[in-house]
Design a protein around this motif. Structure first.
Motif, PDB file in Angstrom:
ATOM      1  N   SER A  15      -1.683 -12.599 -41.299  1.00 47.42           N
ATOM      2  CA  SER A  15      -2.203 -11.406 -41.542  1.00 47.42           C
ATOM      3  C   SER A  15      -2.697 -10.726 -43.538  1.00 47.42           C
ATOM      4  O   SER A  15      -0.966 -10.856 -43.767  1.00 47.42           O
ATOM      5  CB  SER A  15      -0.810 -10.008 -41.261  1.00 47.42           C
ATOM      6  OG  SER A  15      -0.504  -9.026 -41.494  1.00 47.42           O
ATOM      7  N   ALA A  16      -3.000  -9.506 -43.870  1.00 48.46           N
ATOM      8  CA  ALA A  16      -3.218  -9.143 -44.778  1.00 48.46           C
ATOM      9  C   ALA A  16      -2.009  -8.509 -45.315  1.00 48.46           C
ATOM     10  O   ALA A  16      -1.910  -8.520 -46.487  1.00 48.46           O
ATOM     11  CB  ALA A  16      -4.380  -8.670 -44.810  1.00 48.46           C
ATOM     12  N   GLY A 104       4.792  -7.722 -26.678  1.00 52.17           N
ATOM     13  CA  GLY A 104       4.478  -7.075 -25.096  1.00 52.17           C
ATOM     14  C   GLY A 104       2.627  -7.083 -24.987  1.00 52.17           C
ATOM     15  O   GLY A 104       2.078  -7.638 -24.272  1.00 52.17           O
ATOM     16  N   ILE A 105       1.611  -7.058 -26.617  1.00 50.64           N
ATOM     17  CA  ILE A 105       0.565  -7.597 -26.307  1.00 50.64           C
ATOM     18  C   ILE A 105       0.148  -9.141 -26.404  1.00 50.64           C
ATOM     19  O   ILE A 105      -1.114  -9.072 -25.539  1.00 50.64           O
ATOM     20  CB  ILE A 105      -0.065  -6.464 -28.168  1.00 50.64           C
ATOM     21  CG1 ILE A 105      -0.002  -5.307 -28.232  1.00 50.64           C
ATOM     22  CG2 ILE A 105      -1.691  -6.932 -28.398  1.00 50.64           C
ATOM     23  CD1 ILE A 105       0.196  -4.809 -29.495  1.00 50.64           C
ATOM     24  N   ASP A 106       0.693  -9.751 -26.927  1.00 52.02           N
ATOM     25  CA  ASP A 106       0.613 -11.428 -27.270  1.00 52.02           C
ATOM     26  C   ASP A 106       1.053 -11.843 -25.730  1.00 52.02           C
ATOM     27  O   ASP A 106      -0.142 -12.646 -24.511  1.00 52.02           O
ATOM     28  CB  ASP A 106       1.545 -11.737 -27.592  1.00 52.02           C
ATOM     29  CG  ASP A 106       1.263 -13.039 -27.969  1.00 52.02           C
ATOM     30  OD1 ASP A 106       0.578 -13.533 -29.177  1.00 52.02           O
ATOM     31  OD2 ASP A 106       1.854 -13.580 -26.497  1.00 52.02           O
ATOM     32  N   ILE A 127      -3.785  -4.790 -37.105  1.00 56.54           N
ATOM     33  CA  ILE A 127      -4.040  -6.276 -37.698  1.00 56.54           C
ATOM     34  C   ILE A 127      -3.487  -7.259 -36.777  1.00 56.54           C
ATOM     35  O   ILE A 127      -4.019  -8.408 -36.388  1.00 56.54           O
ATOM     36  CB  ILE A 127      -3.613  -6.269 -39.364  1.00 56.54           C
ATOM     37  CG1 ILE A 127      -3.817  -8.114 -39.797  1.00 56.54           C
ATOM     38  CG2 ILE A 127      -2.753  -6.239 -39.782  1.00 56.54           C
ATOM     39  CD1 ILE A 127      -5.692  -8.617 -39.295  1.00 56.54           C
ATOM     40  N   GLY A 128      -1.953  -6.660 -36.380  1.00 56.35           N
ATOM     41  CA  GLY A 128      -1.481  -8.122 -35.762  1.00 56.35           C
ATOM     42  C   GLY A 128      -1.474  -7.873 -34.658  1.00 56.35           C
ATOM     43  O   GLY A 128      -1.961  -9.144 -33.900  1.00 56.35           O
ATOM     44  N   SER A 129      -1.831  -6.770 -33.789  1.00 58.35           N
ATOM     45  CA  SER A 129      -2.792  -7.083 -32.762  1.00 58.35           C
ATOM     46  C   SER A 129      -4.128  -8.069 -32.754  1.00 58.35           C
ATOM     47  O   SER A 129      -4.596  -9.027 -31.753  1.00 58.35           O
ATOM     48  CB  SER A 129      -2.671  -5.637 -31.867  1.00 58.35           C
ATOM     49  OG  SER A 129      -2.313  -5.524 -31.575  1.00 58.35           O
ATOM     50  N   LEU A 130      -4.989  -7.850 -33.864  1.00 57.30           N
ATOM     51  CA  LEU A 130      -6.640  -8.014 -33.495  1.00 57.30           C
ATOM     52  C   LEU A 130      -6.022  -9.845 -33.845  1.00 57.30           C
ATOM     53  O   LEU A 130      -6.825 -10.829 -33.324  1.00 57.30           O
ATOM     54  CB  LEU A 130      -7.627  -7.883 -35.224  1.00 57.30           C
ATOM     55  CG  LEU A 130      -6.986  -6.004 -35.134  1.00 57.30           C
ATOM     56  CD1 LEU A 130      -8.167  -5.667 -35.557  1.00 57.30           C
ATOM     57  CD2 LEU A 130      -8.126  -5.787 -33.495  1.00 57.30           C
ATOM     58  N   THR A 355     -10.383  -3.859 -44.660  1.00 52.90           N
ATOM     59  CA  THR A 355     -10.988  -4.509 -43.992  1.00 52.90           C
ATOM     60  C   THR A 355      -9.824  -5.680 -43.175  1.00 52.90           C
ATOM     61  O   THR A 355     -10.352  -6.310 -42.594  1.00 52.90           O
ATOM     62  CB  THR A 355     -11.609  -6.076 -46.015  1.00 52.90           C
ATOM     63  OG1 THR A 355     -10.529  -5.671 -46.476  1.00 52.90           O
ATOM     64  CG2 THR A 355     -13.109  -5.191 -46.238  1.00 52.90           C
ATOM     65  N   ALA A 356      -8.590  -5.432 -43.778  1.00 58.34           N
ATOM     66  CA  ALA A 356      -7.830  -6.567 -42.609  1.00 58.34           C
ATOM     67  C   ALA A 356      -7.558  -5.913 -41.769  1.00 58.34           C
ATOM     68  O   ALA A 356      -7.083  -6.200 -41.142  1.00 58.34           O
ATOM     69  CB  ALA A 356      -6.384  -5.810 -43.860  1.00 58.34           C
ATOM     70  N   PHE A 357      -8.003  -4.741 -41.290  1.00 63.79           N
ATOM     71  CA  PHE A 357      -8.000  -3.941 -40.032  1.00 63.79           C
ATOM     72  C   PHE A 357      -9.637  -3.448 -39.389  1.00 63.79           C
ATOM     73  O   PHE A 357      -9.189  -3.018 -38.378  1.00 63.79           O
ATOM     74  CB  PHE A 357      -7.912  -2.119 -40.225  1.00 63.79           C
ATOM     75  CG  PHE A 357      -6.360  -2.320 -41.035  1.00 63.79           C
ATOM     76  CD1 PHE A 357      -4.885  -2.314 -40.927  1.00 63.79           C
ATOM     77  CD2 PHE A 357      -6.598  -1.610 -42.561  1.00 63.79           C
ATOM     78  CE1 PHE A 357      -4.204  -2.462 -41.125  1.00 63.79           C
ATOM     79  CE2 PHE A 357      -5.100  -1.575 -42.985  1.00 63.79           C
ATOM     80  CZ  PHE A 357      -3.845  -1.810 -42.126  1.00 63.79           C
ATOM     81  N   LEU A 358     -10.336  -4.611 -39.858  1.00 64.03           N
ATOM     82  CA  LEU A 358     -11.978  -4.713 -38.607  1.00 64.03           C
ATOM     83  C   LEU A 358     -11.973  -5.898 -37.722  1.00 64.03           C
ATOM     84  O   LEU A 358     -11.374  -6.652 -38.412  1.00 64.03           O
ATOM     85  CB  LEU A 358     -12.848  -4.632 -40.234  1.00 64.03           C
ATOM     86  CG  LEU A 358     -12.940  -3.676 -41.191  1.00 64.03           C
ATOM     87  CD1 LEU A 358     -14.361  -3.910 -42.029  1.00 64.03           C
ATOM     88  CD2 LEU A 358     -12.840  -2.509 -40.304  1.00 64.03           C
TER      89      LEU A 358
END
Length: 396
Positions: A15-16, A104-106, A127-130, A355-358
């Motif tokens: 994670s950035a 929960g997302i995982d 970014i954590g979810s992506l 860019t970390a969130f794309l």
């Protein structure tokens, strides 16, 4: 030693944000890169009293193994909270307590997605979810955002033309990283599209209680007449992230599958932390505490917005979030955002490059994210001035 890692984990980059946070431990760096609650936000005395009480009165109950679904009194308290505060509990719903909304997302991705399935998401997004989605071999398709949320025309086109869409991942309230809130009209339209094209909605709402202006907007889960919305909530932003307590509210046919997935991961969420959350809800005034947080963060948000307006070059634009923890700044075309962020760190301010969130890791961005909850008021002003001076030097 010759190590061969799995395909699942080999393709996932660190994670950035976490990498940048390492820089934030330097006392000489102003950490606009974090997303942590303010040090002044924690009800330390109340948590200390609750912890001492439960250890005194029920030591075995909080030190022994417990139920995977969660501590029953906490589950019931959360159902009541979702019903009375969010109007988002249906007869067909059930709830499982998880180790923060991130788990929960995982677990939702683990439950529904096979390798190669598609997850649609706002672009940019958390970014954590992506990275979680990528770790399961899911394909990400980012949908650009308007000022009031995801672009509906592009969303419908993606739903219509993309095979194997399993989930639509959304952060409707004070979105991370942009701070944008999805309008009520758009929420209704998004729900209708998901229903029409047979997609499940994963509604991630960690910031929903942190509204500083305007009226609350109903959750997507409150519109869910068909059992297609899976809702992730958390105590991380309203009580303590270190407790690692969140929850998933979804159709009762889904919860057992998520529970089995959780059993394979960690057996159950920290039971002492669950007792602390339940006792706080029962014996203290959580809504009053949330209101105190709103006062605290409203002041810091306003200070950062005023400071950005004062110091940044006029060509740099930024969002005006009605709540949450983040502001999204955009440099004009022709300015190298990554170089700007790198120079900002050299001058003592850490921001997170856009860019970390794309969804597309190879795409470029002119934006960066700043946070106002973590730094002190003095640091907010100083950091904004540094960013502003830099912007005026680079833009001219």
């Amino acid at each position: 030693m010759n190590l061969t890692f799995s395909d699942r984990i080999s393709g996932v980059k660190p994670s950035a944000i976490r990498e940048i946070l390492k820089l934030s431990t330097d006392p000489g760096i102003i950490a606009f890169s974090a997303g942590n609650p303010s040090p002044d936000a924690f009800p330390v005395e109340a948590i200390a009293q609750i912890t001492a009480k439960v250890l005194r009165e029920n030591p075995v109950g909080v030190l022994q193994y417990s139920l995977t679904e969660g501590y029953p009194p906490l589950r019931e308290a959360l159902k009541t909270w979702m019903d009375t505060r969010c109007h988002a509990l249906r007869e067909f719903d059930d709830l499982v307590v998880v180790a923060g909304a991130q788990q929960g997302i995982d677990l939702i991705c683990k439950t529904f997605c096979n390798e190669g399935d598609v997850i649609l998401c706002e672009d940019p997004s958390f970014i954590g979810s992506l990275n979680c989605f990528r770790s399961y071999g899911a394909k990400l398709k980012g949908i650009p955002m308007d000022g009031d949320g995801i672009d509906l025309a592009l969303l419908e086109e993606a739903l219509k033309t993309t095979p194997n869409v399993k989930l639509l991942y959304l952060i409707p309230n004070f979105q991370n990283p942009t701070g944008i809130t999805m309008s009520l009209e758009k929420r209704k339209a998004v729900y209708a599209l998901a229903k029409q094209y047979g997609a499940l909605i994963l509604e991630d709402n960690p910031y929903g209680d942190l509204r500083y202006e305007g009226e609350d907007v109903p959750t997507l889960k409150s519109m869910d007449e068909d059992g297609i919305v899976l809702y992730c909530g958390s105590f991380s932003k309203v009580l303590s992230p270190g407790l690692r307590v969140g929850y998933v509210l979804a159709h009762k046919d889904i919860i057992p599958k998520i529970t089995v997935g959780k059993q394979c991961t960690d057996v159950h969420t920290n039971i002492l932390a669950q007792h602390i959350c339940e006792r706080y809800m029962a014996e203290y005034d959580l809504p009053a505490h949330i209101e105190d947080l709103r006062v605290l963060y409203r002041k810091k948000r306003d200070l950062m917005l005023d400071s950005l307006a004062k110091y940044l070059h006029p060509a740099v634009t930024f969002t005006h979030p009605q709540g949450g923890l983040f502001i999204w700044c955009t440099l004009p075309d022709g300015v190298d955002m990554m170089a700007y962020a790198a120079e900002a760190i050299k001058r003592g301010v850490a921001v997170v490059p856009g860019t970390a969130f794309l969804a597309d890791e190879s795409a470029s961005s002119q934006s960066f994210r700043v946070n106002f909850s973590t730094p002190s008021e003095e640091a907010i002003v100083k950091g904004c001035k540094i960013l502003g001076d830099l912007s005026r030097e680079w833009i001219g």
